[in-house]
Motif scaffolding. Structure first.
Motif, PDB file in Angstrom:
ATOM      1  N   SER A   1       3.751  -2.655  -7.518  1.00 39.14           N
ATOM      2  CA  SER A   1       2.673  -2.767  -6.674  1.00 39.14           C
ATOM      3  C   SER A   1       2.536  -4.276  -5.815  1.00 39.14           C
ATOM      4  CB  SER A   1       1.503  -2.472  -7.320  1.00 39.14           C
ATOM      5  OG  SER A   1       0.392  -2.680  -6.462  1.00 39.14           O
ATOM      6  N   ARG A   2       2.180  -4.183  -4.693  1.00 40.62           N
ATOM      7  CA  ARG A   2       1.824  -5.474  -4.069  1.00 40.62           C
ATOM      8  C   ARG A   2       0.735  -6.227  -4.536  1.00 40.62           C
ATOM      9  NH1 ARG A   2      -0.746  -6.313   0.653  1.00 40.62           N
ATOM     10  NH2 ARG A   2      -2.081  -4.483   1.321  1.00 40.62           N
ATOM     11  N   ARG A   3      -0.120  -5.455  -5.359  1.00 31.32           N
ATOM     12  CA  ARG A   3      -1.255  -6.039  -5.982  1.00 31.32           C
ATOM     13  C   ARG A   3      -1.237  -6.333  -7.473  1.00 31.32           C
ATOM     14  NH1 ARG A   3      -3.461  -2.631  -1.955  1.00 31.32           N
ATOM     15  NH2 ARG A   3      -4.747  -3.976  -0.516  1.00 31.32           N
TER      16      ARG A   3
ATOM     17  N   MET B   1      -8.457  -9.989   6.786  1.00 25.19           N
ATOM     18  CA  MET B   1      -7.369  -8.876   6.318  1.00 25.19           C
ATOM     19  C   MET B   1      -6.131  -9.200   6.818  1.00 25.19           C
ATOM     20  SD  MET B   1      -8.852  -5.222   5.453  1.00 25.19           S
ATOM     21  CE  MET B   1     -10.151  -5.382   6.701  1.00 25.19           C
ATOM     22  N   CYS B   2      -4.980  -9.302   6.038  1.00 21.21           N
ATOM     23  CA  CYS B   2      -3.559  -9.534   6.364  1.00 21.21           C
ATOM     24  C   CYS B   2      -3.281  -8.179   7.306  1.00 21.21           C
ATOM     25  CB  CYS B   2      -2.699  -9.786   5.288  1.00 21.21           C
ATOM     26  SG  CYS B   2      -2.402  -8.461   4.097  1.00 21.21           S
ATOM     27  N   LEU B   3      -1.988  -8.074   7.850  1.00 26.51           N
ATOM     28  CA  LEU B   3      -1.608  -7.016   8.527  1.00 26.51           C
ATOM     29  C   LEU B   3      -1.443  -5.402   7.639  1.00 26.51           C
ATOM     30  CD1 LEU B   3       1.184  -8.136  10.862  1.00 26.51           C
ATOM     31  CD2 LEU B   3      -1.098  -7.683  11.624  1.00 26.51           C
ATOM     32  N   GLU B   4      -0.910  -5.848   6.474  1.00 29.29           N
ATOM     33  CA  GLU B   4      -0.802  -4.669   5.425  1.00 29.29           C
ATOM     34  C   GLU B   4      -2.279  -4.270   5.182  1.00 29.29           C
ATOM     35  OE1 GLU B   4       2.737  -4.440   2.445  1.00 29.29           O
ATOM     36  OE2 GLU B   4       2.363  -6.498   3.188  1.00 29.29           O
ATOM     37  N   CYS B   5      -3.355  -5.193   4.510  1.00 31.18           N
ATOM     38  CA  CYS B   5      -4.399  -4.824   4.309  1.00 31.18           C
ATOM     39  C   CYS B   5      -5.231  -4.294   5.381  1.00 31.18           C
ATOM     40  CB  CYS B   5      -5.152  -6.089   3.882  1.00 31.18           C
ATOM     41  SG  CYS B   5      -4.829  -6.435   2.207  1.00 31.18           S
ATOM     42  N   GLN B   6      -5.040  -4.654   6.424  1.00 30.79           N
ATOM     43  CA  GLN B   6      -5.700  -3.971   7.751  1.00 30.79           C
ATOM     44  C   GLN B   6      -5.256  -2.683   8.068  1.00 30.79           C
ATOM     45  OE1 GLN B   6      -7.964  -5.732   9.728  1.00 30.79           O
ATOM     46  NE2 GLN B   6      -8.474  -3.524  10.570  1.00 30.79           N
TER      47      GLN B   6
ATOM     48  N   ASN C   1     -11.624  -4.811   0.838  1.00 35.49           N
ATOM     49  CA  ASN C   1     -10.238  -4.832   0.576  1.00 35.49           C
ATOM     50  C   ASN C   1      -9.504  -6.103   0.866  1.00 35.49           C
ATOM     51  OD1 ASN C   1      -7.611  -3.403   0.295  1.00 35.49           O
ATOM     52  ND2 ASN C   1      -7.321  -3.103   2.647  1.00 35.49           N
ATOM     53  N   ALA C   2      -8.486  -6.191  -0.109  1.00 36.95           N
ATOM     54  CA  ALA C   2      -7.952  -7.561  -0.209  1.00 36.95           C
ATOM     55  C   ALA C   2      -6.687  -7.646  -1.013  1.00 36.95           C
ATOM     56  CB  ALA C   2      -8.780  -8.628  -1.023  1.00 36.95           C
ATOM     57  N   CYS C   3      -5.846  -8.687  -0.715  1.00 36.33           N
ATOM     58  CA  CYS C   3      -4.469  -8.761  -1.705  1.00 36.33           C
ATOM     59  C   CYS C   3      -4.068 -10.150  -2.046  1.00 36.33           C
ATOM     60  CB  CYS C   3      -3.500  -7.887  -0.767  1.00 36.33           C
ATOM     61  SG  CYS C   3      -2.674  -8.723   0.492  1.00 36.33           S
ATOM     62  N   PRO C   4      -3.088 -10.304  -2.476  1.00 31.70           N
ATOM     63  CA  PRO C   4      -2.683 -11.676  -2.794  1.00 31.70           C
ATOM     64  C   PRO C   4      -2.521 -12.468  -1.518  1.00 31.70           C
ATOM     65  CG  PRO C   4      -1.490 -10.359  -4.217  1.00 31.70           C
ATOM     66  CD  PRO C   4      -2.341  -9.338  -3.218  1.00 31.70           C
ATOM     67  N   ALA C   5      -2.313 -11.854  -0.321  1.00 32.57           N
ATOM     68  CA  ALA C   5      -1.726 -12.606   0.615  1.00 32.57           C
ATOM     69  C   ALA C   5      -3.080 -13.158   1.568  1.00 32.57           C
ATOM     70  CB  ALA C   5      -0.806 -11.874   1.389  1.00 32.57           C
ATOM     71  N   CYS C   6      -4.085 -12.173   1.493  1.00 33.33           N
ATOM     72  CA  CYS C   6      -5.171 -12.545   2.246  1.00 33.33           C
ATOM     73  C   CYS C   6      -6.562 -12.724   1.666  1.00 33.33           C
ATOM     74  CB  CYS C   6      -5.323 -11.402   3.188  1.00 33.33           C
ATOM     75  SG  CYS C   6      -5.758 -10.140   2.549  1.00 33.33           S
ATOM     76  N   GLY C   7      -6.458 -12.217   0.261  1.00 34.54           N
ATOM     77  CA  GLY C   7      -7.999 -12.307  -0.476  1.00 34.54           C
ATOM     78  C   GLY C   7      -8.131 -13.453  -1.302  1.00 34.54           C
TER      79      GLY C   7
HETATM   80 ZN    ZN Z   1      -4.096  -8.480   2.362  1.00 36.38          ZN
END
Ligand code: ZN
Ligand code: ZN
Ligand code: FE
Length: 762
Positions: free
Chosen positions: A125-127, A162-167, A183-189
């Motif tokens: 998972s990317r998270r 949000m990054c593109l993937e999260c968006q 919503n968040a991920c390691p790239a944007c959160g």
């Molecule tokens: Zn993200």
């Protein structure tokens, strides 16, 4: 020939807790499956849906909303209006509309859901191991919402584009994160970091987590920023670490809560029944009081207490930390004794400097402190003792209540409440209003509640007590203030949360409440009618030498009780622990207070009576924390069920009020004590006697409905016994479930009583 459904367009307004629970995505999926056109949006009023299509399909949508709403949603009301069809196709989620009054319920914070949890530990998972994973079914809500309606822009996630993937997930109706606002991920959160005791960074990401875990393993104390504030965490098995935390936090004996890695680990240390297990693993994730059976947790965690406050990881960060550690940790509120829990990492470094060795922090701001909730199982069901994370704010439906009443609560375990049409909303636990910081938090909580629920205050409700800090807050609102007697507020709260209206007999037993007649109340029987009430019975009074000091020192209640019963002879009873606990000077001061009746108010308090009995049994002369003596006294009885019972006779005084006399019980207690009886059977006999009192007085008053409330009814033995006694005597008992029997329930009761008596002149 096929029957052709007529085409219609309808506007559906759904009210209740419908924001922040995945409601719009749910409606979207239902509507698209049913081939309906239109839109759904959060409004300040709740959720509004406009749908166009076959009439029967619109009906099916309404049925689904009513029957299959997502977990966490609570639909109070669905309003449907006919519109003219527009012929447009497609169904969309609209951005929020800020018009109209915000009456939407504010969603509570939710523990990480099973889907997110499996992603958290999925290396693909990317998270993977991302501590801020969430979706529409889980994650922070109340602790990050600055304003309504609930949209990312009005949360503390606004600062994380949000990054593109999260968006893409956020915009995809088939995704679990469709319109998941945090919503968040390691790239944007948000990110975590480990700081030393001075706030200097030591590491980030998985390094930070590993170093924090190592420090905890090494016996150090780490302040961890969670959902609603900081915890102070240390190895619960390490007695030195636990004692150090007690020393630094200046908390001598008050129990600490323990976070276990899993329910299996918890079972190895505590008795966990079905009801406890359901609470421990539920989405609210409260602290659950469970009977200890053994296990590795140090005795210093809850000295002398047969129960342990148990909870399981709820934030993804806790799961990561606990998976690494694999053993139970003390996780107590990150505050200095009575102050509100720390929420800001930069301030926390100062606030907790002398307590924490390290700080595991993150950069997602917390808007307001939200403490862990505390719950116990009574008569097979949950009873909240502290309403915080996961439960707050709590909406209690109360028929006939009008909008605009603001209740400021009491002084200890304070909460605030506001009224809306036919309901009262109770806020999160604030705490004791002993410090400037907690009074400021109280003011902010009032402001939040008024704003969130679009209340225009027109009436304030407070306690009779002239010295309560909450009084000032009520007066500052600039509207008429209705004082509500403390025990009446307890009774009204219990009636309201059980969704019943007076008449009823309210039995309100607690430590202390201002009576309004110059005495301290606390062993009260109030007959409550729709807009009037009358004190119909109380316990025989005795003096509390030193007034407030007696709250901290059960030996003072004991001496007051002995002097009331035996006069001056009491001072010679040096064989009794509380008498012996005073040195000569102290004894002179106390005897003068009692003789001159100066700074020695009369009380009818059952809490103080139990203090006195505990002190006489040698269990506790000076409290290390509020309620310690009655807890020790109750604990002494353990599981005893011999039926031993002391007599508390009830008789009418000159004014026709019933008085419960404790003297025969006191005399039996002293005889047993002098015959060498241990505290256990004595405690059982006192509790059984008090249970009999409940049924006896209720029988004499002859009111079918009997309400059990006040801090004393946190005692499970007493409450369950009273429920059984009332039931077998043909009466209907009511007790607390959603709102605490302690002073955490006062705000609800104040609001309800003010509403019931509006226009009556009380
Ligand atoms: Zn993200
Ligand atoms: Zn989730
Ligand atoms: Fe009280």
């Amino acid at each position: 020939m096929a029957i052709v459904d007529s085409r219609a367009r309808k506007r559906i307004v759904v009210r209740g807790v419908v924001q922040g629970v995945g409601f719009r995505p749910f409606v979207y999926r239902q509507a698209t499956t049913l081939d309906l056109a239109g839109w759904v949006g959060n409004t300040t009023d709740g959720v509004t849906i406009e749908v166009e299509g076959a009439d029967s399909r619109i009906d099916a949508l309404v049925t689904a909303i009513d029957a299959a709403a997502p977990p966490g949603a609570c639909v109070d009301d669905i309003e449907i209006k006919e519109q003219s069809p527009t012929g447009h196709d497609g169904f969309t989620i609209r951005e929020s509309d800020e018009s109209g009054l915000p009456t939407a319920g504010v969603p509570a914070d939710v523990a990480v859901c099973p889907d997110c949890l499996s992603e958290l530990f999925d290396p693909l998972s990317r998270r993977y191991h991302y501590p801020f994973i969430n979706c529409t079914q889980c994650g922070p809500r109340f602790s990050i919402i600055a304003d309504l309606p609930y949209d990312r822009a009005r949360t503390t996630m606004a600062g994380f584009p949000m990054c593109l993937e999260c968006q893409a997930e956020y915009d995809d109706p088939d995704n679990r994160r469709f319109h998941a606002e945090p919503n968040a991920c390691p790239a944007c959160g948000p990110r975590i970091a480990l700081w030393d005791g001075h706030g200097h960074p030591l590491g980030t990401g998985s390094d930070a987590l590993e170093m924090a875990a190592d420090a905890i393993r090494d016996g150090r104390i780490v302040a961890v920023k969670g959902v609603g504030g900081f915890h102070l965490i240390c190895d619960s098995r390490n007695d030195t670490a636990v004692r150090q935390l007690r020393d630094r936090k200046r908390r001598e004996e008050k129990p600490f809560a323990v976070m276990f890695p899993s329910i299996e680990d918890a079972r190895a240390s505590c008795r966990i029944g079905k009801a406890e297990a359901a609470l421990l693993t539920g989405r609210e994730r409260p602290i659950v009081l469970c009977r200890r059976t053994g296990g590795p947790v140090s005795d210093s965690v809850a000295p002398g207490n047969p129960r342990l406050g148990v909870f399981l990881p709820y934030a993804p960060l806790h799961h990561l930390l606990m998976q690494d550690l694999g053993f139970p940790v003390v996780a107590t509120s990150g505050n200095v004794s009575e102050e509100p829990i720390a929420i800001d990492e930069h301030k926390a470094v100062g606030q907790l400097a002398r307590i924490a060795d390290l700080f595991l922090v993150h950069d997602r701001p917390i808007v307001r402190p939200v403490e862990d909730s505390v719950v116990q199982v009574v008569a097979g069901g949950p009873q909240l003792l502290r309403v915080g994370r996961g439960y707050a704010p709590t909406r209690i439906p109360v028929d006939g209540v009008a909008e605009g009443i603001v209740a400021v609560g009491g002084h200890l375990k304070t909460t605030v409440a506001v009224t809306q049409p036919n309901s009262v909303v109770v806020g999160s636990h604030i705490g004791d209003l002993e410090t400037a910081e907690s009074r400021a938090a109280h003011g902010e909580a009032l402001g939040d509640m008024v704003r969130f629920h679009a209340v225009t205050p027109r009436l304030a409700a407070n306690d009779y007590h002239p010295d309560f800090a909450s009084r000032g807050a009520a007066e500052q609102l600039g509207v008429p203030v209705v004082p509500v007697q403390h025990h009446l507020a307890h009774v009204a709260a219990c009636l309201a949360e059980n969704e019943i209206a007076p008449p009823a007999l309210g039995i309100a037993w607690d430590g202390t409440g201002y009576g309004g007649d110059g005495t301290v109340w606390g062993g009260e029987f109030l007959h409550v009618e729709r807009t009037t009430w009358r004190r119909v019975a109380c316990f025989r009074r005795f003096r509390l030498p030193g007034g407030e000091a007696a709250v901290r020192e059960p030996r003072r209640s004991a001496l007051g009780l002995l002097v009331e019963a035996f006069g001056h002879d009491a001072y010679g009873m040096n064989d009794l622990a509380p008498v012996a606990a005073f040195d000569t000077t102290e004894r002179r001061v106390v005897s003068q207070m009692l003789a001159r009746e100066v700074n020695a108010p009369l009380t009818s308090s059952v809490g103080r009576l139990l203090d006195a009995f505990a002190a006489l049994c040698g269990l506790c002369q000076v409290n290390a924390y509020e309620g310690q003596a009655p807890i020790a006294f109750d604990s002494a009885a353990g599981d005893l069920a011999t039926g031993k019972c002391y007599d508390f006779p009830v008789s009418a005084d000159a004014d026709g009020m019933l008085v419960v006399d404790w003297q025969p019980a006191l005399e039996s207690l002293l005889a047993d004590l002098r015959a060498g009886e241990p505290p256990g059977p004595i405690s059982e006999a006192v509790h059984n006697g008090l249970i009999e009192v409940v049924a006896k007085v209720a029988g004499k008053i002859g009111e079918e409905r009997v309400v059990l409330t006040g801090g004393c009814f946190q005692n499970v033995r007493l409450t369950e016994g009273a429920i059984a006694a009332l039931t077998s005597a043909g009466m209907t008992p009511y007790w607390h479930h959603r709102v605490p029997p302690n002073d955490g329930g006062i705000a609800l009761g104040q609001a309800v009583w003010a509403a019931w008596t509006e226009g009556q002149g009380d």
